[in-house]
Design a protein around this motif. Structure first.
Motif, PDB file in Angstrom:
ATOM      1  N   LEU A 149      76.899  64.858 -11.643  1.00  0.00           N
ATOM      2  CA  LEU A 149      76.396  65.534 -12.697  1.00  0.00           C
ATOM      3  C   LEU A 149      76.073  66.836 -12.604  1.00  0.00           C
ATOM      4  O   LEU A 149      75.728  67.112 -11.566  1.00  0.00           O
ATOM      5  N   ASN A 177      74.740  70.475 -14.638  1.00  0.00           N
ATOM      6  CA  ASN A 177      73.785  70.897 -15.705  1.00  0.00           C
ATOM      7  C   ASN A 177      73.930  72.458 -15.502  1.00  0.00           C
ATOM      8  O   ASN A 177      72.965  72.874 -14.915  1.00  0.00           O
ATOM      9  N   ASP A 222      73.321  74.751 -17.525  1.00  0.00           N
ATOM     10  CA  ASP A 222      71.819  75.491 -18.253  1.00  0.00           C
ATOM     11  C   ASP A 222      70.729  75.496 -17.395  1.00  0.00           C
ATOM     12  O   ASP A 222      70.066  76.409 -17.589  1.00  0.00           O
ATOM     13  N   GLN A 223      70.531  74.335 -16.698  1.00  0.00           N
ATOM     14  CA  GLN A 223      69.452  74.268 -15.742  1.00  0.00           C
ATOM     15  C   GLN A 223      69.751  74.689 -14.354  1.00  0.00           C
ATOM     16  O   GLN A 223      68.968  74.698 -13.339  1.00  0.00           O
ATOM     17  N   LEU A 248      72.873  70.217  -9.957  1.00  0.00           N
ATOM     18  CA  LEU A 248      73.864  69.250 -10.167  1.00  0.00           C
ATOM     19  C   LEU A 248      73.160  68.243  -9.251  1.00  0.00           C
ATOM     20  O   LEU A 248      72.417  68.283  -8.543  1.00  0.00           O
ATOM     21  N   ARG A 266      69.502  65.937  -6.427  1.00  0.00           N
ATOM     22  CA  ARG A 266      69.537  67.101  -7.281  1.00  0.00           C
ATOM     23  C   ARG A 266      69.572  68.265  -6.285  1.00  0.00           C
ATOM     24  O   ARG A 266      69.017  68.253  -5.349  1.00  0.00           O
ATOM     25  N   ALA A 275      80.164  68.170 -18.585  1.00  0.00           N
ATOM     26  CA  ALA A 275      79.286  69.394 -18.949  1.00  0.00           C
ATOM     27  C   ALA A 275      79.906  70.039 -19.718  1.00  0.00           C
ATOM     28  O   ALA A 275      79.093  71.138 -20.123  1.00  0.00           O
TER      29      ALA A 275
END
Length: 333
Positions: A123, A125, A127-128, A131, A138, A318
């Motif tokens: 995954l 992300n 914006d944050q 991954l 994470r 994403a």
């Protein structure tokens, strides 16, 4: 593809714009082949750089940034323990290369000072700026460089899968094991004769010339072994033309004509019946403003097919590929 932004501030912090300049300049320096160029434009800027994908692009970018930046913080994520020279798969499939000529241990290719996490990205992300991976959880970053390559969507061709390559004499060189099976089958096909079908796919795919090369190499092998008259070869392309580079297309068309290989345009592979050795195809052509789809079936004795490809799932999920007009691509920046 590069994305991200250093969140803290300071004289030595990155901005997204500055990082893009550094990445672009690193490419220029590599093209120029000048160590002096690197030294003159080296940077003391700091930021946590994460590179996803350890193929030729990811490894070379890690090496460039390592030379460009002073004491950089670079991490590379890639699940494979081997570094493959994928263009060599076609040459394995035609008996030109040996297996050991197309791969090295990944650890021997990682640039000094770069951390390698042998893991799979699940995954992303943006914006944050984090991954998620399969085994390491994470991972955050200041700047992300995406070089994961294309994902091969085997499941989009009905009746076949990656682990079933070779069944019903259906083959694909876009896989290391598949290339080996192709070479064994190609020799048998040359010996026994019959009908050979070769296809590309309707999506962007790794090395657009590879499906054409294995077709022509099959022709060359059968001629070398005095068995060309025993085989019939046909090439099916999903495009309107054999090749999308006008400078080369006329000569390629001449070569296929000279070698008696008919070309069928605007044809997609839909499925394969490995038991009965039939490939299900679809003619998709525009007539005026209407798209006409006509299904048909071809029997074969030897089949080389190319499955559809795309950006990896985590890139598409994403939303990054939506910024690019070409399906599966990602806009830089």
């Amino acid at each position: 593809m590069v994305t991200g932004q250093r969140k803290d501030s300071g004289n030595n912090s990155f901005s997204r714009r500055n990082f893009l300049k550094i990445v672009a300049a690193a490419g220029v320096a590599t093209a120029a082949g000048s160590a002096a160029y690197y030294h003159a434009f080296s940077s003391k800027a700091k930021g946590k750089i994460l590179i996803v994908g350890g193929g030729a692009a990811g490894i070379s970018m890690a090496a460039r940034l390592s030379r460009w930046l002073d004491d950089p913080d670079i991490t590379l994520i890639d699940p494979s323990d081997r570094q493959y020279y994928q263009p060599g798969f076609t040459l394995i499939a035609s008996g030109v290369y040996q297996l050991e000529e197309v791969w090295k241990r990944q650890e021997s290719c990682i640039p000094k000072g770069v951390r390698w996490i042998q893991d799979e990205v699940l995954l992303l992300n943006p914006d944050q700026q984090l991954l998620e991976t399969a085994r390491n959880g994470r991972i955050t970053y200041d700047f992300l460089v995406l070089t994961p390559g294309l994902q091969i969507n085997w499941e989009q061709v009905e009746g076949i899968s990656r682990d079933r390559l070779g069944e019903g004499n259906a083959h694909c060189i876009y896989d290391f094991e598949g290339a080996q099976k192709t070479w064994k089958a190609l020799q048998e096909f040359s010996k026994n004769g019959g009908k050979g079908i070769f296809t590309d796919t309707y999506t962007k795919h790794k090395c657009g010339g590879a499906p054409k090369k294995i077709c022509l190499l099959t022709d060359a092998y059968t001629r070398k072994n005095s068995s060309r008259e025993q085989v019939a070869l046909d090439f099916f392309t999903a495009s309107q033309k054999l090749y999308d580079v006008p400078h080369y297309t006329p000569r390629l068309l001449e070569i296929y004509q000279e070698r008696d290989i008919p070309i069928h345009t605007e044809v997609r592979v839909k499925g394969i019946d490995t038991l009965n050795r039939q490939v299900y195809l679809e003619k998709a052509e525009m007539k005026g403003e209407e798209l006409i789809r006509t299904p048909f079936t071809e029997g074969y004795d030897f089949l080389h097919f190319t499955p559809p490809m795309s950006a990896p799932d985590f890139v598409r999920e994403a939303g990054l590929d939506k910024r690019e007009k070409k399906p599966g691509g990602v806009k830089v920046g």
